[in-house]
Scaffold this motif. Structure first.
Motif, PDB file in Angstrom:
ATOM      1  N   UNK A  65       0.841  -1.193   0.000  1.00 31.93           N
ATOM      2  CA  UNK A  65       0.000   0.000   0.000  1.00 31.93           C
ATOM      3  C   UNK A  65       0.882   1.250   0.000  1.00 31.93           C
ATOM      4  N   UNK A  66       1.936   1.196   0.828  1.00 36.76           N
ATOM      5  CA  UNK A  66       2.858   2.321   0.907  1.00 36.76           C
ATOM      6  C   UNK A  66       3.507   2.565  -0.464  1.00 36.76           C
ATOM      7  N   UNK A  67       3.939   1.482  -1.080  1.00 42.32           N
ATOM      8  CA  UNK A  67       4.592   1.575  -2.390  1.00 42.32           C
ATOM      9  C   UNK A  67       3.642   2.184  -3.418  1.00 42.32           C
ATOM     10  N   UNK A  68       2.383   1.752  -3.350  1.00 39.76           N
ATOM     11  CA  UNK A  68       1.367   2.280  -4.265  1.00 39.76           C
ATOM     12  C   UNK A  68       1.204   3.784  -4.074  1.00 39.76           C
ATOM     13  N   UNK A  69       1.131   4.179  -2.771  1.00 41.95           N
ATOM     14  CA  UNK A  69       1.005   5.602  -2.440  1.00 41.95           C
ATOM     15  C   UNK A  69       2.162   6.395  -3.024  1.00 41.95           C
ATOM     16  N   UNK A  70       3.377   5.885  -2.787  1.00 39.47           N
ATOM     17  CA  UNK A  70       4.575   6.587  -3.269  1.00 39.47           C
ATOM     18  C   UNK A  70       4.574   6.672  -4.790  1.00 39.47           C
ATOM     19  N   UNK A  71       4.178   5.572  -5.443  1.00 39.19           N
ATOM     20  CA  UNK A  71       4.137   5.577  -6.910  1.00 39.19           C
ATOM     21  C   UNK A  71       3.173   6.639  -7.415  1.00 39.19           C
ATOM     22  N   UNK A  72       2.009   6.732  -6.757  1.00 38.76           N
ATOM     23  CA  UNK A  72       1.028   7.742  -7.159  1.00 38.76           C
ATOM     24  C   UNK A  72       1.570   9.148  -6.982  1.00 38.76           C
ATOM     25  N   UNK A  73       2.230   9.371  -5.837  1.00 36.87           N
ATOM     26  CA  UNK A  73       2.769  10.709  -5.585  1.00 36.87           C
ATOM     27  C   UNK A  73       3.852  11.045  -6.597  1.00 36.87           C
ATOM     28  N   UNK A  75       4.046   9.942  -9.639  1.00 40.69           N
ATOM     29  CA  UNK A  75       3.409  10.206 -10.921  1.00 40.69           C
ATOM     30  C   UNK A  75       2.876  11.632 -10.947  1.00 40.69           C
ATOM     31  N   UNK A  76       2.245  12.050  -9.823  1.00 40.06           N
ATOM     32  CA  UNK A  76       1.697  13.413  -9.773  1.00 40.06           C
ATOM     33  C   UNK A  76       2.805  14.454  -9.862  1.00 40.06           C
ATOM     34  N   UNK A  77       3.903  14.209  -9.117  1.00 42.93           N
ATOM     35  CA  UNK A  77       5.056  15.130  -9.168  1.00 42.93           C
ATOM     36  C   UNK A  77       5.602  15.217 -10.587  1.00 42.93           C
ATOM     37  N   UNK A  82       6.400  18.206 -15.546  1.00 46.30           N
ATOM     38  CA  UNK A  82       6.290  18.338 -16.999  1.00 46.30           C
ATOM     39  C   UNK A  82       5.448  19.542 -17.386  1.00 46.30           C
ATOM     40  N   UNK A  83       4.363  19.756 -16.616  1.00 41.35           N
ATOM     41  CA  UNK A  83       3.468  20.879 -16.881  1.00 41.35           C
ATOM     42  C   UNK A  83       4.230  22.195 -16.749  1.00 41.35           C
ATOM     43  N   UNK A  84       5.013  22.327 -15.651  1.00 43.68           N
ATOM     44  CA  UNK A  84       5.801  23.541 -15.416  1.00 43.68           C
ATOM     45  C   UNK A  84       6.722  23.831 -16.594  1.00 43.68           C
ATOM     46  N   UNK A  85       7.443  22.794 -17.034  1.00 41.89           N
ATOM     47  CA  UNK A  85       8.433  23.028 -18.082  1.00 41.89           C
ATOM     48  C   UNK A  85       7.803  23.255 -19.453  1.00 41.89           C
TER      49      UNK A  85
END
Ligand SMILES: *[C@@H]1O[C@H](CO)[C@@H](O)[C@H](O)[C@H]1NC(C)=O
Ligand SMILES: *[C@@H]1O[C@H](CO)[C@@H](O)[C@H](O)[C@H]1NC(C)=O
Length: 246
Positions: A65-73, A75-77, A82-85
């Protein structure tokens, strides 16, 4: 001593007889006790195993679950990065990729080819142009022909020009008006407000030609400004503020 011996001797036969009589009973007892103990041990072991399995299972579920959370975060980062650049192309200019295989970037206060001094970035051109064209070329890079406001700045420009120029001169953002007999920086401030580093203090009163100031990096930074016709073809120094988010 005697009494004790007598007692032992007397009771000896009785004890022996009862042991022989009940010889099978304790064996059965012992066996059933052993059986019981074995059962208990087995039960305990099973219980232990179940608990270990359960604990490690719940632990690996928590880790997943922790790994999933980190993966999601991550991806969002990655998305907002990418949006910024893509939304701010200037960011890519100030934070160029320094390792194409890892995508690592490094942010710098000045664009590539510009040199930082104080809170300004300076660009020393290799091509030549008249003063007005030089001003336009600096403006197209978001700057202006360089102004010199302190002795420290003059020393930096002189030394950098010396190392790059191969004997050439550079336009400064300096223009003279013969009618008024005064000099102005390209940002509109009068020259007389700050330090001056003329080779010869010029008197331009009554001059009809357009006059501009150049930096010629000879041997003394304190005496390296010269008057030139603005139509002359020279290299230029551009300046702009260092990158800032304000
Ligand atoms: C981040 O996004 C880019 C494109 O959107 C993709 O190529 C890259 O693999 C992503 N990186 C990670 C770590 O998700
Ligand atoms: C890029 O990063 C990789 C991995 O860290 C490294 O091995 C490589 O030397 C780097 N390349 C450059 C040009 O720095």
């Amino acid at each position: 001593m005697g009494v004790n011996n007598g007692l032992t001797l007397q009771e000896g036969p009785t004890t022996k007889a009862s042991t022989e009589q009940c010889d099978h009973k304790p064996l059965a007892h012992y066996l059933s006790l052993l059986c019981f103990m074995l059962t208990i041990v087995t039960l305990l072991q099973t219980l232990c195993l179940v608990q270990i399995t359960f604990t490690s299972q719940s632990r690996s579920i928590a880790q997943e679950k922790k790994l999933q959370d980190l993966t999601n975060r991550l991806r969002k980062l990655n998305q907002s990065h990418h949006l910024l650049f893509t939304q701010y192309p200037a960011l890519s200019q100030y934070c160029p990729t320094i390792n194409s295989s890892t995508g690592d970037r490094e942010c710098r206060p000045c664009l590539a080819d510009w040199k930082l001094n104080g809170d300004k970035c300076f660009y020393f051109s290799e091509d030549r142009a008249d003063w007005i064209s030089s001003q336009y070329r600096c403006m197209s890079l978001g700057g202006a022909v360089a102004t010199v406001k302190t002795e420290e700045e003059q020393e930096f420009l002189f030394k950098t020009a010396q190392s790059l120029s191969q004997g050439d001169s550079y336009w400064l953002g300096l223009r003279g008006s013969g009618v008024e007999g005064t000099w102005q920086w390209s940002d509109g401030t009068p020259l007389e407000n700050g330090p001056q580093f003329w080779y010869h203090q010029p008197d331009i009163t009554g001059e009809s030609n357009e006059l501009c100031g150049r930096l010629t990096p000879a041997d003394n930074y304190r005496r390296s400004w010269f008057i030139s016709r603005c139509s002359g073809q020279l290299r230029r120094i551009c300046e702009r503020r260092q990158a800032s988010l304000q």
